[in-house]
Scaffold this active site. Sequence first.
Site, PDB file in Angstrom:
ATOM      1  N   PRO A 238      37.035  13.125  -3.729  1.00 47.84           N
ATOM      2  CA  PRO A 238      36.553  13.796  -2.513  1.00 47.84           C
ATOM      3  C   PRO A 238      34.942  14.110  -2.700  1.00 47.84           C
ATOM      4  O   PRO A 238      34.550  14.272  -3.796  1.00 47.84           O
ATOM      5  CB  PRO A 238      37.109  14.956  -2.699  1.00 47.84           C
ATOM      6  CG  PRO A 238      38.392  15.058  -3.675  1.00 47.84           C
ATOM      7  CD  PRO A 238      37.939  14.040  -4.419  1.00 47.84           C
ATOM      8  N   LEU A 239      34.253  14.145  -1.724  1.00 52.96           N
ATOM      9  CA  LEU A 239      32.946  14.022  -1.319  1.00 52.96           C
ATOM     10  C   LEU A 239      32.857  15.113  -0.239  1.00 52.96           C
ATOM     11  O   LEU A 239      33.068  14.784   0.959  1.00 52.96           O
ATOM     12  CB  LEU A 239      32.459  12.910  -1.100  1.00 52.96           C
ATOM     13  CG  LEU A 239      30.668  12.981  -0.583  1.00 52.96           C
ATOM     14  CD1 LEU A 239      29.917  13.402  -1.717  1.00 52.96           C
ATOM     15  CD2 LEU A 239      30.245  11.401   0.006  1.00 52.96           C
TER      16      LEU A 239
END
Length: 77
Positions: A2-3
């Site tokens: 995840p970013l």
Amino acid sequence: MPLVDVTLTEGRDPAQVRELIHAVHDAVHRTVGARPEHIRVIVREVPRTHWATGDVTVAEMGLPDPSRPTAPDKESS
């Protein structure tokens, strides 16, 4: 991996930005179960003169600057 990319007007102190990073990281970890070392959080700070809505910058809107302390509320006598 995840970013999460967060964009704010500049003016917050480093402790506030650090707390935001921690809270976002924790929320991603709790909700999607990503491994902590795989979570990326980016905080971008934009000058108030470079962020506009409806052709009016945040600086021109007169919105409170998060870097300035707010005046304490005064009680009416």
